[in-house]
Design an enzyme around this catalytic site. Structure first.
Site, PDB file in Angstrom:
ATOM      1  N   CYS A 138       0.856  -1.187   0.000  1.00 35.99           N
ATOM      2  CA  CYS A 138       0.000   0.000   0.000  1.00 35.99           C
ATOM      3  C   CYS A 138       0.892   1.236   0.000  1.00 35.99           C
ATOM      4  CB  CYS A 138      -0.897   0.027   1.231  1.00 35.99           C
ATOM      5  SG  CYS A 138      -1.654  -1.542   1.696  1.00 35.99           S
ATOM      6  N   CYS A 147       2.402   2.890  -3.253  1.00 36.91           N
ATOM      7  CA  CYS A 147       1.613   3.865  -4.010  1.00 36.91           C
ATOM      8  C   CYS A 147       1.204   5.069  -3.177  1.00 36.91           C
ATOM      9  CB  CYS A 147       0.343   3.217  -4.553  1.00 36.91           C
ATOM     10  SG  CYS A 147       0.647   2.098  -5.933  1.00 36.91           S
ATOM     11  N   HIS A 148       0.820   4.799  -1.926  1.00 36.36           N
ATOM     12  CA  HIS A 148       0.208   5.859  -1.113  1.00 36.36           C
ATOM     13  C   HIS A 148       1.188   6.596  -0.210  1.00 36.36           C
ATOM     14  CE1 HIS A 148      -3.917   4.957  -2.264  1.00 36.36           C
ATOM     15  NE2 HIS A 148      -3.696   3.673  -2.070  1.00 36.36           N
ATOM     16  N   CYS A 160      -8.283  -1.976  -4.032  1.00 34.89           N
ATOM     17  CA  CYS A 160      -6.846  -1.751  -4.189  1.00 34.89           C
ATOM     18  C   CYS A 160      -6.115  -3.079  -4.162  1.00 34.89           C
ATOM     19  CB  CYS A 160      -6.324  -0.825  -3.090  1.00 34.89           C
ATOM     20  SG  CYS A 160      -6.597   0.915  -3.501  1.00 34.89           S
ATOM     21  N   CYS A 178     -35.253   0.048  11.949  1.00 34.70           N
ATOM     22  CA  CYS A 178     -34.060   0.603  12.613  1.00 34.70           C
ATOM     23  C   CYS A 178     -34.421   1.892  13.359  1.00 34.70           C
ATOM     24  CB  CYS A 178     -32.966   0.936  11.610  1.00 34.70           C
ATOM     25  SG  CYS A 178     -32.705  -0.229  10.265  1.00 34.70           S
ATOM     26  N   HIS A 212     -33.328   3.228  17.073  1.00 33.03           N
ATOM     27  CA  HIS A 212     -32.184   4.140  17.130  1.00 33.03           C
ATOM     28  C   HIS A 212     -32.526   5.622  17.122  1.00 33.03           C
ATOM     29  CE1 HIS A 212     -29.171   1.104  17.424  1.00 33.03           C
ATOM     30  NE2 HIS A 212     -29.675   0.436  16.403  1.00 33.03           N
ATOM     31  N   ARG A 242     -22.156  -5.993  12.758  1.00 33.43           N
ATOM     32  CA  ARG A 242     -23.028  -5.398  13.773  1.00 33.43           C
ATOM     33  C   ARG A 242     -24.466  -5.296  13.238  1.00 33.43           C
ATOM     34  NH1 ARG A 242     -24.679  -4.543  18.916  1.00 33.43           N
ATOM     35  NH2 ARG A 242     -26.697  -4.863  17.947  1.00 33.43           N
ATOM     36  N   CYS A 250     -28.175  -6.700  14.654  1.00 35.30           N
ATOM     37  CA  CYS A 250     -29.434  -5.953  14.821  1.00 35.30           C
ATOM     38  C   CYS A 250     -30.573  -6.657  14.085  1.00 35.30           C
ATOM     39  CB  CYS A 250     -29.281  -4.514  14.323  1.00 35.30           C
ATOM     40  SG  CYS A 250     -28.367  -3.463  15.481  1.00 35.30           S
TER      41      CYS A 250
HETATM   42  C1  HEC Z   1     -34.891  -3.754  18.703  1.00 40.03           C
HETATM   43  C2  HEC Z   1     -34.057  -2.548  18.617  1.00 40.03           C
HETATM   44  C3  HEC Z   1     -33.101  -2.416  17.457  1.00 40.03           C
HETATM   45  C4  HEC Z   1     -33.376  -2.408  16.111  1.00 40.03           C
HETATM   46  C5  HEC Z   1     -34.741  -2.566  15.456  1.00 40.03           C
HETATM   47  C6  HEC Z   1     -32.127  -2.148  15.442  1.00 40.03           C
HETATM   48  N1  HEC Z   1     -31.110  -2.031  16.341  1.00 40.03           N
HETATM   49 FE1  HEC Z   1     -29.233  -1.438  15.928  1.00 40.03          FE
HETATM   50  N2  HEC Z   1     -28.712  -1.711  17.876  1.00 40.03           N
HETATM   51  C7  HEC Z   1     -29.590  -2.053  18.882  1.00 40.03           C
HETATM   52  C8  HEC Z   1     -28.847  -2.191  20.122  1.00 40.03           C
HETATM   53  C9  HEC Z   1     -29.442  -2.555  21.477  1.00 40.03           C
HETATM   54  C10 HEC Z   1     -27.503  -1.926  19.807  1.00 40.03           C
HETATM   55  C11 HEC Z   1     -26.289  -1.937  20.755  1.00 40.03           C
HETATM   56  C12 HEC Z   1     -26.252  -0.629  21.502  1.00 40.03           C
HETATM   57  C13 HEC Z   1     -26.008   0.528  20.579  1.00 40.03           C
HETATM   58  O1  HEC Z   1     -24.855   0.788  20.226  1.00 40.03           O
HETATM   59  O2  HEC Z   1     -26.993   1.166  20.125  1.00 40.03           O
HETATM   60  C14 HEC Z   1     -27.465  -1.582  18.396  1.00 40.03           C
HETATM   61  C15 HEC Z   1     -26.315  -1.190  17.716  1.00 40.03           C
HETATM   62  C16 HEC Z   1     -26.329  -0.658  16.441  1.00 40.03           C
HETATM   63  C17 HEC Z   1     -25.199  -0.013  15.813  1.00 40.03           C
HETATM   64  C18 HEC Z   1     -23.816   0.204  16.435  1.00 40.03           C
HETATM   65  C19 HEC Z   1     -23.710   1.567  17.078  1.00 40.03           C
HETATM   66  C20 HEC Z   1     -22.380   1.752  17.767  1.00 40.03           C
HETATM   67  O3  HEC Z   1     -21.946   2.903  17.903  1.00 40.03           O
HETATM   68  O4  HEC Z   1     -21.760   0.777  18.149  1.00 40.03           O
HETATM   69  C21 HEC Z   1     -25.605   0.376  14.574  1.00 40.03           C
HETATM   70  C22 HEC Z   1     -24.772   1.102  13.545  1.00 40.03           C
HETATM   71  C23 HEC Z   1     -26.979  -0.066  14.415  1.00 40.03           C
HETATM   72  N3  HEC Z   1     -27.372  -0.677  15.574  1.00 40.03           N
HETATM   73  C24 HEC Z   1     -27.727   0.122  13.279  1.00 40.03           C
HETATM   74  C25 HEC Z   1     -28.978  -0.479  13.082  1.00 40.03           C
HETATM   75  C26 HEC Z   1     -29.653  -0.540  11.808  1.00 40.03           C
HETATM   76  C27 HEC Z   1     -29.121   0.016  10.501  1.00 40.03           C
HETATM   77  C28 HEC Z   1     -30.829  -1.187  12.029  1.00 40.03           C
HETATM   78  C29 HEC Z   1     -31.894  -1.582  11.016  1.00 40.03           C
HETATM   79  C30 HEC Z   1     -31.468  -2.612  10.080  1.00 40.03           C
HETATM   80  C31 HEC Z   1     -30.903  -1.491  13.445  1.00 40.03           C
HETATM   81  N4  HEC Z   1     -29.748  -1.082  14.037  1.00 40.03           N
HETATM   82  C32 HEC Z   1     -31.982  -2.060  14.075  1.00 40.03           C
HETATM   83  C33 HEC Z   1     -30.965  -2.190  18.781  1.00 40.03           C
HETATM   84  C34 HEC Z   1     -31.649  -2.213  17.587  1.00 40.03           C
HETATM   85  C1  HEC Z   2      -0.524   0.317  -7.470  1.00 35.82           C
HETATM   86  C2  HEC Z   2      -0.944   1.442  -6.645  1.00 35.82           C
HETATM   87  C3  HEC Z   2      -1.813   1.173  -5.425  1.00 35.82           C
HETATM   88  C4  HEC Z   2      -1.620   0.242  -4.448  1.00 35.82           C
HETATM   89  C5  HEC Z   2      -0.547  -0.815  -4.331  1.00 35.82           C
HETATM   90  C6  HEC Z   2      -2.666   0.473  -3.474  1.00 35.82           C
HETATM   91  N1  HEC Z   2      -3.456   1.492  -3.865  1.00 35.82           N
HETATM   92 FE1  HEC Z   2      -4.985   2.327  -2.813  1.00 35.82          FE
HETATM   93  N2  HEC Z   2      -5.392   3.571  -4.335  1.00 35.82           N
HETATM   94  C7  HEC Z   2      -4.694   3.655  -5.508  1.00 35.82           C
HETATM   95  C8  HEC Z   2      -5.344   4.597  -6.405  1.00 35.82           C
HETATM   96  C9  HEC Z   2      -4.896   4.973  -7.814  1.00 35.82           C
HETATM   97  C10 HEC Z   2      -6.462   5.101  -5.705  1.00 35.82           C
HETATM   98  C11 HEC Z   2      -7.510   6.100  -6.208  1.00 35.82           C
HETATM   99  C12 HEC Z   2      -8.750   5.385  -6.665  1.00 35.82           C
HETATM  100  C13 HEC Z   2      -8.511   4.542  -7.903  1.00 35.82           C
HETATM  101  O1  HEC Z   2      -8.240   5.118  -8.934  1.00 35.82           O
HETATM  102  O2  HEC Z   2      -8.585   3.308  -7.813  1.00 35.82           O
HETATM  103  C14 HEC Z   2      -6.451   4.449  -4.407  1.00 35.82           C
HETATM  104  C15 HEC Z   2      -7.354   4.707  -3.403  1.00 35.82           C
HETATM  105  C16 HEC Z   2      -7.288   4.201  -2.120  1.00 35.82           C
HETATM  106  C17 HEC Z   2      -8.105   4.611  -1.029  1.00 35.82           C
HETATM  107  C18 HEC Z   2      -9.169   5.712  -1.055  1.00 35.82           C
HETATM  108  C19 HEC Z   2      -8.478   7.056  -0.965  1.00 35.82           C
HETATM  109  C20 HEC Z   2      -9.438   8.217  -1.059  1.00 35.82           C
HETATM  110  O3  HEC Z   2      -8.944   9.351  -0.867  1.00 35.82           O
HETATM  111  O4  HEC Z   2     -10.629   8.036  -1.296  1.00 35.82           O
HETATM  112  C21 HEC Z   2      -7.760   3.855   0.065  1.00 35.82           C
HETATM  113  C22 HEC Z   2      -8.355   3.910   1.464  1.00 35.82           C
HETATM  114  C23 HEC Z   2      -6.712   2.977  -0.369  1.00 35.82           C
HETATM  115  N3  HEC Z   2      -6.432   3.214  -1.691  1.00 35.82           N
HETATM  116  C24 HEC Z   2      -6.091   2.031   0.446  1.00 35.82           C
HETATM  117  C25 HEC Z   2      -5.144   1.138  -0.010  1.00 35.82           C
HETATM  118  C26 HEC Z   2      -4.629   0.045   0.787  1.00 35.82           C
HETATM  119  C27 HEC Z   2      -5.010  -0.266   2.207  1.00 35.82           C
HETATM  120  C28 HEC Z   2      -3.699  -0.604   0.014  1.00 35.82           C
HETATM  121  C29 HEC Z   2      -2.891  -1.838   0.353  1.00 35.82           C
HETATM  122  C30 HEC Z   2      -3.684  -3.016   0.679  1.00 35.82           C
HETATM  123  C31 HEC Z   2      -3.640   0.086  -1.265  1.00 35.82           C
HETATM  124  N4  HEC Z   2      -4.534   1.114  -1.249  1.00 35.82           N
HETATM  125  C32 HEC Z   2      -2.808  -0.259  -2.309  1.00 35.82           C
HETATM  126  C33 HEC Z   2      -3.535   2.968  -5.804  1.00 35.82           C
HETATM  127  C34 HEC Z   2      -2.992   1.951  -5.057  1.00 35.82           C
END
Ligand code: HEC
Ligand code: HEC
Length: 246
Positions: free
Chosen positions: A63, A66-67, A99, A162, A166, A203, A207
Protein backbone atom coordinates in the site's frame (compact mmCIF):
# COMPACT_ATOMS: atom_id res chain seq x y z
CA UNK A 1 -35.79 -14.46 25.77
CA UNK A 2 -34.64 -11.97 23.22
CA UNK A 3 -38.14 -11.79 21.78
CA UNK A 4 -39.65 -11.12 25.18
CA UNK A 5 -37.14 -8.37 25.96
CA UNK A 6 -37.98 -6.60 22.72
CA UNK A 7 -41.70 -7.02 23.21
CA UNK A 8 -41.54 -5.31 26.59
CA UNK A 9 -40.17 -2.35 24.71
CA UNK A 10 -42.88 -2.37 22.09
CA UNK A 11 -45.56 -0.27 23.76
CA UNK A 12 -43.03 2.50 24.14
CA UNK A 13 -41.97 2.51 20.51
CA UNK A 14 -42.91 5.50 18.47
CA UNK A 15 -42.20 5.65 14.76
CA UNK A 16 -40.46 8.96 14.56
CA UNK A 17 -39.10 9.93 11.18
CA UNK A 18 -36.41 12.29 12.36
CA UNK A 19 -34.25 12.22 15.43
CA UNK A 20 -34.67 15.19 17.68
CA UNK A 21 -30.97 15.02 18.40
CA UNK A 22 -28.35 12.58 17.14
CA UNK A 23 -25.65 12.14 19.75
CA UNK A 24 -22.13 10.79 19.20
CA UNK A 25 -21.82 7.04 19.80
CA UNK A 26 -19.44 7.54 22.73
CA UNK A 27 -22.10 9.47 24.67
CA UNK A 28 -24.02 6.20 25.00
CA UNK A 29 -21.07 4.15 26.28
CA UNK A 30 -20.55 3.40 29.94
CA UNK A 31 -17.91 5.67 31.50
CA UNK A 32 -15.50 2.72 31.74
CA UNK A 33 -15.85 1.75 28.09
CA UNK A 34 -15.58 5.37 27.00
CA UNK A 35 -12.33 5.83 28.91
CA UNK A 36 -10.97 2.57 27.53
CA UNK A 37 -11.97 3.50 23.97
CA UNK A 38 -10.03 6.73 24.36
CA UNK A 39 -6.91 5.03 25.67
CA UNK A 40 -4.91 3.07 23.06
CA UNK A 41 -2.89 1.35 25.78
CA UNK A 42 -6.06 -0.26 27.19
CA UNK A 43 -7.95 -0.74 23.92
CA UNK A 44 -7.65 -4.28 22.50
CA UNK A 45 -8.58 -2.92 19.04
CA UNK A 46 -5.13 -1.34 18.86
CA UNK A 47 -3.66 -4.78 18.15
CA UNK A 48 -5.50 -4.56 14.82
CA UNK A 49 -4.34 -0.99 14.23
CA UNK A 50 -0.74 -2.08 14.80
CA UNK A 51 -1.16 -5.09 12.54
CA UNK A 52 -2.75 -2.92 9.85
CA UNK A 53 0.14 -0.47 9.98
CA UNK A 54 2.57 -3.36 9.55
CA UNK A 55 0.57 -4.72 6.58
CA UNK A 56 0.52 -1.25 5.02
CA UNK A 57 4.18 -1.45 4.06
CA UNK A 58 4.57 -5.21 3.61
CA UNK A 59 5.53 -6.72 0.25
CA UNK A 60 6.84 -5.31 -2.99
CA UNK A 61 3.58 -3.79 -4.19
CA UNK A 62 2.68 -2.57 -0.74
CA UNK A 63 0.00 0.00 0.00
CA UNK A 64 2.85 2.32 0.93
CA UNK A 65 4.49 1.88 -2.49
CA UNK A 66 1.61 3.86 -4.01
CA UNK A 67 0.21 5.86 -1.11
CA UNK A 68 3.33 6.69 0.85
CA UNK A 69 3.19 6.71 4.64
CA UNK A 70 -0.11 5.75 6.23
CA UNK A 71 -0.42 9.34 7.48
CA UNK A 72 -1.57 10.12 3.91
CA UNK A 73 -4.85 8.41 4.86
CA UNK A 74 -5.74 11.24 7.23
CA UNK A 75 -9.37 12.24 6.70
CA UNK A 76 -10.10 9.51 4.15
CA UNK A 77 -12.36 7.33 6.34
CA UNK A 78 -14.49 10.38 7.18
CA UNK A 79 -15.53 10.54 3.50
CA UNK A 80 -16.65 6.90 3.21
CA UNK A 81 -18.90 5.28 2.01
CA UNK A 82 -18.40 7.08 -1.30
CA UNK A 83 -19.30 6.50 -4.93
CA UNK A 84 -16.34 5.35 -7.04
CA UNK A 85 -15.62 6.45 -10.59
CA UNK A 86 -17.51 3.44 -11.99
CA UNK A 87 -20.65 4.33 -10.01
CA UNK A 88 -20.32 1.66 -7.32
CA UNK A 89 -20.89 2.62 -3.70
CA UNK A 90 -17.82 1.58 -1.72
CA UNK A 91 -17.28 1.58 2.00
CA UNK A 92 -13.76 1.69 3.37
CA UNK A 93 -13.43 -2.10 3.35
CA UNK A 94 -14.66 -2.23 -0.24
CA UNK A 95 -12.21 0.48 -1.28
CA UNK A 96 -9.31 -1.41 0.31
CA UNK A 97 -10.42 -4.67 -1.33
CA UNK A 98 -10.39 -2.91 -4.70
CA UNK A 99 -6.85 -1.75 -4.19
CA UNK A 100 -5.97 -5.28 -3.20
CA UNK A 101 -7.40 -6.85 -6.36
CA UNK A 102 -6.96 -4.08 -8.96
CA UNK A 103 -3.78 -2.36 -7.80
CA UNK A 104 -1.94 -5.12 -5.98
CA UNK A 105 -3.18 -7.90 -8.27
CA UNK A 106 -3.87 -10.15 -5.30
CA UNK A 107 -7.04 -12.03 -4.33
CA UNK A 108 -9.29 -10.03 -1.98
CA UNK A 109 -8.80 -10.53 1.74
CA UNK A 110 -12.50 -11.34 2.31
CA UNK A 111 -15.11 -9.95 4.71
CA UNK A 112 -14.20 -10.13 8.42
CA UNK A 113 -10.74 -11.44 7.60
CA UNK A 114 -8.00 -10.44 10.00
CA UNK A 115 -5.96 -8.42 7.45
CA UNK A 116 -8.98 -6.53 6.10
CA UNK A 117 -10.16 -5.59 9.58
CA UNK A 118 -6.62 -4.61 10.51
CA UNK A 119 -6.06 -2.40 7.45
CA UNK A 120 -9.51 -0.85 7.81
CA UNK A 121 -8.88 -0.09 11.49
CA UNK A 122 -5.47 1.38 10.73
CA UNK A 123 -6.80 3.60 7.93
CA UNK A 124 -9.92 4.63 9.90
CA UNK A 125 -7.83 5.49 12.95
CA UNK A 126 -6.12 8.18 10.87
CA UNK A 127 -9.46 10.04 10.81
CA UNK A 128 -10.14 9.62 14.52
CA UNK A 129 -11.66 12.82 15.92
CA UNK A 130 -12.27 14.33 12.49
CA UNK A 131 -15.84 15.19 11.51
CA UNK A 132 -17.70 12.71 9.31
CA UNK A 133 -18.13 14.33 5.89
CA UNK A 134 -19.79 11.95 3.44
CA UNK A 135 -21.18 13.26 0.16
CA UNK A 136 -24.94 12.82 -0.08
CA UNK A 137 -25.62 14.60 -3.36
CA UNK A 138 -24.85 13.79 -6.99
CA UNK A 139 -24.35 10.06 -7.60
CA UNK A 140 -24.68 9.38 -3.85
CA UNK A 141 -28.28 10.65 -3.68
CA UNK A 142 -29.82 7.45 -5.05
CA UNK A 143 -27.93 5.30 -2.53
CA UNK A 144 -28.82 7.65 0.30
CA UNK A 145 -32.50 7.28 -0.53
CA UNK A 146 -32.18 3.47 -0.63
CA UNK A 147 -30.48 3.58 2.75
CA UNK A 148 -33.13 5.84 4.22
CA UNK A 149 -35.82 3.46 3.03
CA UNK A 150 -34.05 0.47 4.56
CA UNK A 151 -33.64 2.36 7.83
CA UNK A 152 -37.31 3.28 8.10
CA UNK A 153 -38.89 0.02 6.89
CA UNK A 154 -40.19 -2.44 9.47
CA UNK A 155 -38.64 -5.89 9.26
CA UNK A 156 -38.44 -9.30 10.88
CA UNK A 157 -40.84 -11.22 13.08
CA UNK A 158 -40.78 -8.35 15.54
CA UNK A 159 -41.72 -5.98 12.74
CA UNK A 160 -39.41 -3.20 13.86
CA UNK A 161 -37.54 -0.65 11.78
CA UNK A 162 -34.06 0.60 12.61
CA UNK A 163 -35.51 4.07 13.22
CA UNK A 164 -37.80 2.83 15.98
CA UNK A 165 -34.90 1.73 18.14
CA UNK A 166 -32.18 4.14 17.13
CA UNK A 167 -34.19 7.35 16.99
CA UNK A 168 -37.42 6.56 18.83
CA UNK A 169 -35.77 4.77 21.75
CA UNK A 170 -32.18 5.99 21.89
CA UNK A 171 -31.02 6.28 25.48
CA UNK A 172 -33.29 3.47 26.71
CA UNK A 173 -31.99 0.10 27.85
CA UNK A 174 -32.46 -3.10 25.88
CA UNK A 175 -30.94 -6.42 27.00
CA UNK A 176 -28.27 -4.66 29.02
CA UNK A 177 -27.36 -2.26 26.22
CA UNK A 178 -28.10 1.43 26.08
CA UNK A 179 -29.57 2.00 22.63
CA UNK A 180 -27.49 4.56 20.78
CA UNK A 181 -28.39 6.54 17.69
CA UNK A 182 -27.00 3.68 15.62
CA UNK A 183 -24.16 5.54 13.95
CA UNK A 184 -21.30 3.82 12.21
CA UNK A 185 -18.68 6.26 13.49
CA UNK A 186 -16.97 3.75 15.80
CA UNK A 187 -16.60 0.90 13.31
CA UNK A 188 -14.76 -1.34 12.82
CA UNK A 189 -14.95 -1.94 16.56
CA UNK A 190 -13.65 -4.39 19.10
CA UNK A 191 -16.75 -5.96 20.60
CA UNK A 192 -16.26 -7.68 23.95
CA UNK A 193 -19.20 -9.97 23.22
CA UNK A 194 -17.38 -11.22 20.13
CA UNK A 195 -13.98 -11.13 21.74
CA UNK A 196 -12.60 -9.71 18.53
CA UNK A 197 -12.71 -6.88 16.06
CA UNK A 198 -15.70 -6.78 13.72
CA UNK A 199 -17.11 -4.74 10.88
CA UNK A 200 -20.15 -2.49 10.88
CA UNK A 201 -21.93 -4.99 8.65
CA UNK A 202 -21.43 -7.73 11.20
CA UNK A 203 -23.03 -5.40 13.77
CA UNK A 204 -25.95 -4.78 11.40
CA UNK A 205 -26.48 -8.53 11.14
CA UNK A 206 -26.73 -8.66 14.94
CA UNK A 207 -29.43 -5.95 14.82
CA UNK A 208 -31.34 -7.89 12.16
CA UNK A 209 -31.04 -11.05 14.22
CA UNK A 210 -32.47 -9.12 17.16
CA UNK A 211 -35.69 -8.45 15.26
CA UNK A 212 -35.74 -11.98 13.77
CA UNK A 213 -35.25 -10.72 10.24
CA UNK A 214 -33.50 -12.47 7.38
CA UNK A 215 -29.80 -11.65 7.67
CA UNK A 216 -28.21 -10.08 4.62
CA UNK A 217 -24.70 -10.92 3.45
CA UNK A 218 -21.78 -8.77 4.58
CA UNK A 219 -21.17 -6.17 1.90
CA UNK A 220 -24.71 -6.42 0.53
CA UNK A 221 -26.11 -3.41 -1.37
CA UNK A 222 -28.67 -2.83 1.41
CA UNK A 223 -25.99 -2.67 4.10
CA UNK A 224 -23.82 -0.38 1.99
CA UNK A 225 -26.74 1.97 1.35
CA UNK A 226 -27.77 2.06 4.99
CA UNK A 227 -24.12 2.59 5.97
CA UNK A 228 -24.18 5.73 3.84
CA UNK A 229 -27.46 6.81 5.41
CA UNK A 230 -26.05 6.27 8.92
CA UNK A 231 -22.97 8.30 7.98
CA UNK A 232 -25.18 11.11 6.64
CA UNK A 233 -26.90 11.27 10.03
CA UNK A 234 -23.44 11.45 11.59
CA UNK A 235 -22.11 14.17 9.29
CA UNK A 236 -20.20 16.63 11.47
CA UNK A 237 -19.78 14.19 14.37
CA UNK A 238 -16.31 12.79 15.11
CA UNK A 239 -14.99 9.52 13.72
CA UNK A 240 -14.46 7.24 16.74
CA UNK A 241 -13.00 4.17 15.04
CA UNK A 242 -11.68 1.87 16.22
CA UNK A 243 -14.53 1.69 18.71
CA UNK A 244 -14.89 -0.45 21.80
CA UNK A 245 -18.26 -2.06 22.43
CA UNK A 246 -19.76 -4.47 24.94
C1 HEC B 1 -34.89 -3.75 18.70
C2 HEC B 1 -34.06 -2.55 18.62
C3 HEC B 1 -33.10 -2.42 17.46
C4 HEC B 1 -33.38 -2.41 16.11
C5 HEC B 1 -34.74 -2.57 15.46
C6 HEC B 1 -32.13 -2.15 15.44
N1 HEC B 1 -31.11 -2.03 16.34
FE1 HEC B 1 -29.23 -1.44 15.93
N2 HEC B 1 -28.71 -1.71 17.88
C7 HEC B 1 -29.59 -2.05 18.88
C8 HEC B 1 -28.85 -2.19 20.12
C9 HEC B 1 -29.44 -2.55 21.48
C10 HEC B 1 -27.50 -1.93 19.81
C11 HEC B 1 -26.29 -1.94 20.76
C12 HEC B 1 -26.25 -0.63 21.50
C13 HEC B 1 -26.01 0.53 20.58
O1 HEC B 1 -24.85 0.79 20.23
O2 HEC B 1 -26.99 1.17 20.13
C14 HEC B 1 -27.47 -1.58 18.40
C15 HEC B 1 -26.31 -1.19 17.72
C16 HEC B 1 -26.33 -0.66 16.44
C17 HEC B 1 -25.20 -0.01 15.81
C18 HEC B 1 -23.82 0.20 16.43
C19 HEC B 1 -23.71 1.57 17.08
C20 HEC B 1 -22.38 1.75 17.77
O3 HEC B 1 -21.95 2.90 17.90
O4 HEC B 1 -21.76 0.78 18.15
C21 HEC B 1 -25.60 0.38 14.57
C22 HEC B 1 -24.77 1.10 13.55
C23 HEC B 1 -26.98 -0.07 14.42
N3 HEC B 1 -27.37 -0.68 15.57
C24 HEC B 1 -27.73 0.12 13.28
C25 HEC B 1 -28.98 -0.48 13.08
C26 HEC B 1 -29.65 -0.54 11.81
C27 HEC B 1 -29.12 0.02 10.50
C28 HEC B 1 -30.83 -1.19 12.03
C29 HEC B 1 -31.89 -1.58 11.02
C30 HEC B 1 -31.47 -2.61 10.08
C31 HEC B 1 -30.90 -1.49 13.44
N4 HEC B 1 -29.75 -1.08 14.04
C32 HEC B 1 -31.98 -2.06 14.08
C33 HEC B 1 -30.96 -2.19 18.78
C34 HEC B 1 -31.65 -2.21 17.59
C1 HEC C 1 -0.52 0.32 -7.47
C2 HEC C 1 -0.94 1.44 -6.65
C3 HEC C 1 -1.81 1.17 -5.43
C4 HEC C 1 -1.62 0.24 -4.45
C5 HEC C 1 -0.55 -0.81 -4.33
C6 HEC C 1 -2.67 0.47 -3.47
N1 HEC C 1 -3.46 1.49 -3.86
FE1 HEC C 1 -4.98 2.33 -2.81
N2 HEC C 1 -5.39 3.57 -4.33
C7 HEC C 1 -4.69 3.65 -5.51
C8 HEC C 1 -5.34 4.60 -6.40
C9 HEC C 1 -4.90 4.97 -7.81
C10 HEC C 1 -6.46 5.10 -5.70
C11 HEC C 1 -7.51 6.10 -6.21
C12 HEC C 1 -8.75 5.39 -6.67
C13 HEC C 1 -8.51 4.54 -7.90
O1 HEC C 1 -8.24 5.12 -8.93
O2 HEC C 1 -8.58 3.31 -7.81
C14 HEC C 1 -6.45 4.45 -4.41
C15 HEC C 1 -7.35 4.71 -3.40
C16 HEC C 1 -7.29 4.20 -2.12
C17 HEC C 1 -8.11 4.61 -1.03
C18 HEC C 1 -9.17 5.71 -1.06
C19 HEC C 1 -8.48 7.06 -0.97
C20 HEC C 1 -9.44 8.22 -1.06
O3 HEC C 1 -8.94 9.35 -0.87
O4 HEC C 1 -10.63 8.04 -1.30
C21 HEC C 1 -7.76 3.85 0.06
C22 HEC C 1 -8.36 3.91 1.46
C23 HEC C 1 -6.71 2.98 -0.37
N3 HEC C 1 -6.43 3.21 -1.69
C24 HEC C 1 -6.09 2.03 0.45
C25 HEC C 1 -5.14 1.14 -0.01
C26 HEC C 1 -4.63 0.05 0.79
C27 HEC C 1 -5.01 -0.27 2.21
C28 HEC C 1 -3.70 -0.60 0.01
C29 HEC C 1 -2.89 -1.84 0.35
C30 HEC C 1 -3.68 -3.02 0.68
C31 HEC C 1 -3.64 0.09 -1.27
N4 HEC C 1 -4.53 1.11 -1.25
C32 HEC C 1 -2.81 -0.26 -2.31
C33 HEC C 1 -3.53 2.97 -5.80
C34 HEC C 1 -2.99 1.95 -5.06
Amino acid sequence: MRVRAALVLLPALVLSAAASEVRPARDHLSPELRAQQDDPTRHPGWLWVDEGEALWSRGERSCASCHGAIESMRGVAARYPAVAADGALLNLEGRIERCRTEHQGEPGFGHESEPLLALTAAVAQRSRGMPVAVAVDGPAARFLEEGRRFYTTRQGQLNLACVQCHDGNAGRRLRGDVISNGLGTGWPAYRLDWNTMGSLHRRLRACQLGVRAELLPLGSPEYLAVELYLASRANGLPVEAPGLRR
